[in-house]
Write an enzyme that holds these catalytic residues in place. Structure first.
Site, PDB file in Angstrom:
ATOM      1  N   ASP A 102       0.825  -1.207   0.000  1.00 53.70           N
ATOM      2  CA  ASP A 102       0.000   0.000   0.000  1.00 53.70           C
ATOM      3  C   ASP A 102       0.861   1.259   0.000  1.00 53.70           C
ATOM      4  O   ASP A 102       1.492   1.581   1.012  1.00 53.70           O
ATOM      5  CB  ASP A 102      -0.907  -0.039   1.231  1.00 53.70           C
ATOM      6  N   ASP A 287      -2.216   5.400  -5.455  1.00 60.59           N
ATOM      7  CA  ASP A 287      -2.388   4.546  -4.273  1.00 60.59           C
ATOM      8  C   ASP A 287      -2.617   3.092  -4.684  1.00 60.59           C
ATOM      9  O   ASP A 287      -3.681   2.730  -5.180  1.00 60.59           O
ATOM     10  CB  ASP A 287      -3.578   5.063  -3.460  1.00 60.59           C
TER      11      ASP A 287
END
Length: 402
Positions: A102, A287
């Site tokens: 992430d 992201d």
């Protein structure tokens, strides 16, 4: 004189001495294969859960959250739609965990065997057991990470972590309080943050920074590939470079616009030939932990108006699947180039729904200042454009994925 053969022990000694005097150009790559899983949202919908309430709670959380507390940053991801995970090892002998890589956060955490009995979400996951690791070092500092779907709490520990064949000594979170949603149904165990040190909770040095400090990588970059085909390899993270098998042409780079974050400036969003938004510049975060593309609600409403889409289900815009071929392209202007998504790129069919509705992978997300307003380019974008995150030059590169 006749030549004499050198004894085997002498050959071994010579080889050893030479091997240790080689140039230090032993840089390499780390490679983590990713698997694609059904998202938590898909599983919940399959079970008949009303996602409207859950989506509303996520929206309220964002409105109430403070984004100014730098010691405890709020992570925008809620993991309801995350689909890709890879495996890492922690401890000696290694204990295996499935984690989300992430870029929107910077801490590593996994559930602990010390997870409280009230947190039943822990029961279905691999749990870290410090008593089974000879390399474990106690820390004990309490930590909390706030996510869109709630918060995880626990304490810090130290152990060896293996990522893509690279071993580092790492401080990470042992989670003892894990929210029921989304983690009760999540196929992954924890999260490995690939963000910057400034994004890390409690000042913990991120895993990738520890890897960089060892100088084992060919370049100070990592790259992410997400497959568009569910029946093939889910994806790949490459530490130290990129994989030409998964992209074509050259990378085009966009400089980071905010130090300590994978944030860039977007100079336009178009639907078909018409530029509707961001001509004066918008903030956009790339992201890897987010599935959709999101932006301010008012901006998404303009896009949907241009697309002719009106219906919403649980914060998702939906259309009849028969209409998908008629939807125009959506383009994003980054670093002087146009990155275009076709209707097949930004529309998806939930395999667990029995109706004829298809979901647009575009969501409204209102982040208050000073963090927002901000756009988030998630897996929907990365599937089309192979993405390289360059720490050395503080930039992000995009190439057309194969």
């Amino acid at each position: 004189m006749g030549g004499r053969r050198m004894p085997l022990w002498a050959l071994l000694l010579l080889w050893t001495s030479c091997s240790f005097s080689l140039p230090t150009d032993t840089a390499s790559f780390g490679r983590i294969l990713l698997k694609k899983m059904p998202s938590v949202r898909e599983i919940l919908e399959e079970r008949g859960v009303d996602m409207t309430r859950i989506s509303a709670e996520w929206g309220e959380f964002i409105k109430k959250s403070s984004f100014t507390n730098v010691t405890s940053p709020v992570v925008l991801t809620n993991y309801l739609d995350t689909q890709y995970y890879g495996e890492i090892g922690i401890g000696t002998p290694s204990q295996t965990f499935k984690v989300i890589f992430d870029t929107g956060s910077a801490n590593l955490w996994v559930p602990s065997t010390k997870c409280g009995p009230l947190y039943t979400a822990c029961e279905i996951h691999n749990l870290y057991d410090s008593s089974e690791s000879s390399s474990y070092m106690e820390n004990g500092t309490e930590f909390t990470i706030h996510y869109g779907s709630g918060k995880v709490k626990g304490f810090l520990s130290q152990d060896v972590v293996t990522v893509g064949g690279i071993i580092v000594t790492q401080t990470f979170g042992e989670v003892t309080e894990l929210p029921l949603i989304p983690f009760m149904l999540a196929k992954f165990d924890g999260v490995l943050g690939m963000g910057f040190p400034a994004q890390a909770v409690d000042g913990v040095i991120p895993v990738f920074d520890h890897i960089l400090s060892q100088r084992v990588l060919k370049e100070e970059v990592f790259s992410v590939y997400y497959s568009r085909e569910s029946h093939l390899l889910g994806g790949e993270v490459v530490l130290g470079g990129s994989d030409p098998q998964h992209y074509q042409g050259n990378f085009h780079y966009v400089s980071i616009s905010k130090a300590g974050s994978w944030q860039i400036t977007m100079k336009g969003v178009s639907v078909g030939p018409a530029t509707l938004l961001c001509e004066e510049g918008c903030m956009a975060v790339v992201d890897t932990g987010t599935s959709y593309i999101s932006g301010p609600t008012s901006s998404l409403q303009l896009i949907m108006q241009a697309l002719g889409v009106k219906e919403k289900r649980a914060n998702n815009y939906v259309v009849n699947c028969s209409q998908v071929p008629t939807l125009p392209d959506i383009s994003f202007y980054l670093g002087g180039r146009t990155y275009t998504l076709s209707n097949m790129d930004y529309v998806q069919k939930n395999p667990f729904r029995n109706d004829d509705l298809c979901i647009l992978a575009l969501q409204g997300l209102d982040i208050p200042p000073p963090t927002g307003p901000v756009w988030v380019l998630g897996a929907t974008f990365i599937r089309k454009f192979y993405t390289e995150f360059d720490r050395h030059n503080n930039r992000i590169g995009f190439a057309l994925a194969r």
